[in-house]
Design an enzyme around this catalytic site. Sequence first.
Site, short mmCIF file in Angstrom:
data_model
loop_
_atom_site.label_atom_id
_atom_site.label_comp_id
_atom_site.label_asym_id
_atom_site.label_seq_id
_atom_site.Cartn_x
_atom_site.Cartn_y
_atom_site.Cartn_z
CB CYS A 199 4.15 -10.40 -5.62
SG CYS A 199 2.89 -11.08 -4.55
CB CYS B 16 5.52 -19.99 4.31
SG CYS B 16 3.83 -19.42 4.63
CB CYS C 205 -0.08 -20.59 -1.05
SG CYS C 205 -0.97 -19.97 0.41
CB SER D 248 -3.23 -14.01 0.23
OG SER D 248 -2.11 -13.21 0.50
CG LEU D 249 -10.20 -13.67 -2.23
CD1 LEU D 249 -10.74 -14.29 -0.95
CD2 LEU D 249 -11.12 -12.54 -2.70
CG HIS D 250 -4.53 -15.60 -4.24
ND1 HIS D 250 -3.89 -14.51 -4.80
CD2 HIS D 250 -3.96 -15.77 -3.00
CE1 HIS D 250 -2.98 -14.06 -3.95
NE2 HIS D 250 -3.02 -14.80 -2.86
CD GLU E 19 15.24 -14.18 -1.43
OE1 GLU E 19 16.22 -14.66 -2.02
OE2 GLU E 19 14.10 -14.13 -1.94
N GLY F 284 6.57 -16.04 4.72
CA GLY F 284 5.86 -16.41 5.93
C GLY F 284 4.46 -15.84 6.04
CD GLU F 285 -0.71 -15.71 7.55
OE1 GLU F 285 -0.93 -14.70 8.25
OE2 GLU F 285 -1.09 -15.83 6.37
#
Length: 401
Positions: free
Chosen positions: A370, A134, A138, A241-243, A114, A187-188
Site C-alpha cells: 500500500c 493521481c 498526498c 483514506s483518513l490518516h 500497476e 489514482g483517486e
Amino acid sequence: MNEVVIPSVLQDVPVRTSEPRKQNLLDLDREGLERFFADTLGEARYRAHQVMKWIHHRYVTDFDHMTDLGKALRAKLHQHAEVLVPNVVFDKPSTDGTHKWLLAMGTDGKNAIETVYIPDKGRGTLCVSSQVGCGLNCSFCSTATQGFNRNLTTAEIIGQVWVAARHLGNVPHQQRRLTNVVMMGMGEPLMNFDNVVRAMSVMRDDLGYGLASKRVTLSTSGLVPMIDRLSTESDVSLAVSLHAANDALRETLVPLNKKYPIAELMESCARYLRGSKKRDSVTFEYTLMKGINDQPEHARQLARLMRQFDNAVQSKDAGKVNLIPFNPFPGTRYERSGETEIRAFQKILLDAQVLTIVRRTRGDDIDAACGQLKGQVMDRTRRQAEFRRTLEGQADRDAAA
C-alpha cells in the site's frame, strides 16, 4: 506547495479521428453492450449476454473463437467491434504470494499502471488502479510523486481484472481465485467517476465476474460531492483514506482536506450508510508514520471521531479502522512506526471499543505494498520533476556530509 488537480480538469483518452473507431467491448457494461447489439448490430439482447460471458468467463477476445455465434454475427462484430485488453509489460511475483503486473496504457508506450493481487486464507484480493498517476498529491504516497496524466477508460479498469483473472485461472461461480476487488491502486477513483462505476458494474454482474457488492470496495481521499453521488449510483463498500483525525494534520498529509475538511467528510460517509440498508459500515484507513500521526493523542482523537460517527448513524461499529504501517519508497521523508507504537495505538482504539485491525504488509519486496505503486507516468503536472529535484538535492547533501 501541495498541488491538487480538481476533477473538472481531468480528461479521458482523446478519441482517434484518423479512421472510424471500433467499439471496444470492454468499455461497456451489460446495459451498454445490450444497447450496442440492438442499435449498431441489430441483434437480440441475449447475443450480448453470450459475448459478455465469452469475454469475462472464458477470457476469449477473438470473435471467431466464440463458437455459439453465427458466421454473420461474427462478421458484424469484426466490422464494428473489438476486444482490446491491456498489454502486460511485466509480471512480478512476491515471496509472500503477492503478484504485481505492470500494464501498458494506450499504444504509445509512454504510460503504464500497476495492478496487484494479494492472496490470503480463503480469499484473493485484486488492487485496481483508476488513473495514470493521481490527480491528488498526498505527501506519503509514491503514486503522488509521479504526477498525473489521465483517467483510465472503463476498458483499462476492467481490463486489469481480466488480465489477473485469466492469469489466475479464475472461473466465476466455480473456481474463484479472485474473490474481492479494491479500488485502491493508482489514482483517486471518484475523480474518474463514470468509468469506475461502469467497471464496478461489470465486476458485480453475473455475466462479468459475479462479485457481491460488499466484496468490491472503493477507496477515496474524500471527494464529498462524489461520495454523495456514489450513494445513489452504486452499492459497493466504501473506504476512506483518513490518516489523521484533526484537520491541521490531515491537511499536511491529504491536501484535499483543505477543500473538504473532516467534519464534511464524516457527514458524507454517514449519508452514504443511510442511503441503503445493505450498507452497515465504512472503513477508515489510517497509515501510521513514525512521529507524525502515531502518538497516543492521535489515537484518542481517532477514537472520539469513530464514536461520533457511530452515534451519527446510530449503529455500533459503523466506523471500522484499518491501521496501515507506512511502506517506505525512495526519497520519502516518512518512516514506518515501530511495532510497539502500532500495537499501543491499536490498543487505545480497542479499549475505546473501536473495531480496529492492523493490515499485514504484503508485497513490499516488489514495491507492491500500500502506497508504493507508481507505474510509468507521462506527467502533465510539475510534480514528477519537483520530486526528482528533491532527490538530487538530498543526494548532494548526503555526499557533502
